[in-house]
Scaffold this motif. Sequence first.
Motif, short mmCIF file in Angstrom:
data_model
loop_
_atom_site.label_atom_id
_atom_site.label_comp_id
_atom_site.label_asym_id
_atom_site.label_seq_id
_atom_site.Cartn_x
_atom_site.Cartn_y
_atom_site.Cartn_z
N SER A 111 0.88 -1.13 0.22
CA SER A 111 -0.14 -0.09 0.11
C SER A 111 0.98 1.34 0.17
O SER A 111 0.21 2.20 -0.27
CB SER A 111 -0.94 0.06 1.17
OG SER A 111 -0.25 0.04 2.48
N ASP A 122 -4.34 -0.06 -2.53
CA ASP A 122 -5.28 -1.10 -3.26
C ASP A 122 -6.54 -0.57 -3.43
O ASP A 122 -7.47 -1.25 -2.54
CB ASP A 122 -5.12 -2.44 -2.36
CG ASP A 122 -5.83 -3.59 -3.38
OD1 ASP A 122 -5.89 -3.56 -4.43
OD2 ASP A 122 -5.63 -4.63 -2.51
N ASP A 123 -6.81 0.28 -4.35
CA ASP A 123 -7.93 1.02 -4.20
C ASP A 123 -8.49 1.39 -5.74
O ASP A 123 -7.37 2.21 -6.10
CB ASP A 123 -8.07 2.33 -3.29
CG ASP A 123 -9.53 3.00 -3.26
OD1 ASP A 123 -9.81 3.86 -3.99
OD2 ASP A 123 -10.29 2.53 -2.33
N LYS A 124 -9.37 1.33 -6.33
CA LYS A 124 -9.63 1.58 -7.72
C LYS A 124 -9.51 3.22 -7.93
O LYS A 124 -9.28 3.71 -9.11
CB LYS A 124 -10.70 1.08 -8.19
CG LYS A 124 -12.08 1.62 -7.47
CD LYS A 124 -13.50 0.75 -8.02
CE LYS A 124 -14.64 1.03 -7.54
NZ LYS A 124 -15.85 0.35 -8.07
N GLU A 125 -9.91 4.10 -6.89
CA GLU A 125 -9.90 5.57 -7.04
C GLU A 125 -8.53 6.08 -6.54
O GLU A 125 -8.26 7.14 -6.97
CB GLU A 125 -10.87 6.04 -6.01
CG GLU A 125 -12.34 5.24 -6.27
CD GLU A 125 -12.78 5.84 -7.60
OE1 GLU A 125 -12.34 6.91 -8.28
OE2 GLU A 125 -13.84 5.30 -8.26
N ARG A 126 -7.89 5.32 -5.93
CA ARG A 126 -6.52 6.01 -5.16
C ARG A 126 -5.14 5.08 -5.62
O ARG A 126 -4.15 5.68 -5.02
CB ARG A 126 -6.76 6.11 -3.71
CG ARG A 126 -7.60 6.56 -3.15
CD ARG A 126 -7.83 6.82 -1.84
NE ARG A 126 -6.63 7.01 -0.87
CZ ARG A 126 -5.91 5.84 -0.41
NH1 ARG A 126 -6.66 4.64 -0.25
NH2 ARG A 126 -4.71 6.24 0.06
N TYR A 127 -5.34 4.30 -6.52
CA TYR A 127 -4.21 3.62 -6.68
C TYR A 127 -2.79 4.13 -7.38
O TYR A 127 -1.69 3.80 -7.28
CB TYR A 127 -4.48 2.20 -7.55
CG TYR A 127 -4.82 2.46 -9.08
CD1 TYR A 127 -3.48 2.34 -10.03
CD2 TYR A 127 -5.97 2.88 -9.52
CE1 TYR A 127 -4.07 2.55 -11.38
CE2 TYR A 127 -6.20 3.20 -10.83
CZ TYR A 127 -5.02 2.96 -11.65
OH TYR A 127 -5.59 3.36 -13.04
N GLN A 131 -8.27 -1.48 -10.29
CA GLN A 131 -6.68 -1.02 -10.12
C GLN A 131 -5.64 -1.99 -10.20
O GLN A 131 -4.14 -1.45 -10.21
CB GLN A 131 -6.86 -0.54 -8.64
CG GLN A 131 -6.59 -1.63 -7.48
CD GLN A 131 -8.21 -2.09 -7.25
OE1 GLN A 131 -9.23 -1.75 -8.05
NE2 GLN A 131 -8.30 -2.42 -6.07
#
Length: 215
Positions: A94, A99-104, A207
């Motif tokens: 991380s 591990d986030d589709k908005e924040r990767y 992501q």
Amino acid sequence: PDRLMFEVSEGERAMDGAATLKRIVIISRQNDREHRFDMTLFLPTARGGPAPVFLLLNNRPVSNTDPTRRERSDFWPAEQVIARGYAIAAIQVSDLAPDDKERYRDGVIRLFEDHAGVRPDTAWAALAAWAWGASRAMDYFETDPAVDARRVAVVGHSRGGKAALWAGAEDERFALVVSNESGEGGAALTRRHLGEKLARITDEFPQWLAGKYKS
């Protein structure tokens, strides 16, 4: 990156003297930007020469690789590895790409990319960013005389196992890949009629992989 640097703590006595703990900050600079992530490294004190290393790409909570060893997890069996004469290291995925589709893209991808709009469907995503971090860890191992950089295994479980495979494919300095239950997008067949399928991971976890993987 344009510049790569390492901030290394002095070795600390650990595991009742069986190991030495090093804490390394890996710093990458590109133009006017900077990215940092941490690596924990335990070295066996009983070994006479440079130690081979198992490097974990940790996709679970950071407590699983607690450097103080107040909390221990079978996910990262540091004591057992040290007892067998190997070194063991861990990085937190991380820190490289959430591990986030908005924040990767908020991690190391942002170090290299200027635009915030639509990206090419071949652009790298989280798994590649995690593997990139493994290669920067390898860059450090090559500078440490206590490490046998010719014998480094990159290890991952599930999504971390996918990233470990990609790290080994992209960076042939890794002597071994241990990819546990990597599934679709990992060691499993891509086209099959059972288990996890391509459509599921590209829809649920966009992501992880380049957009073109959907095709």
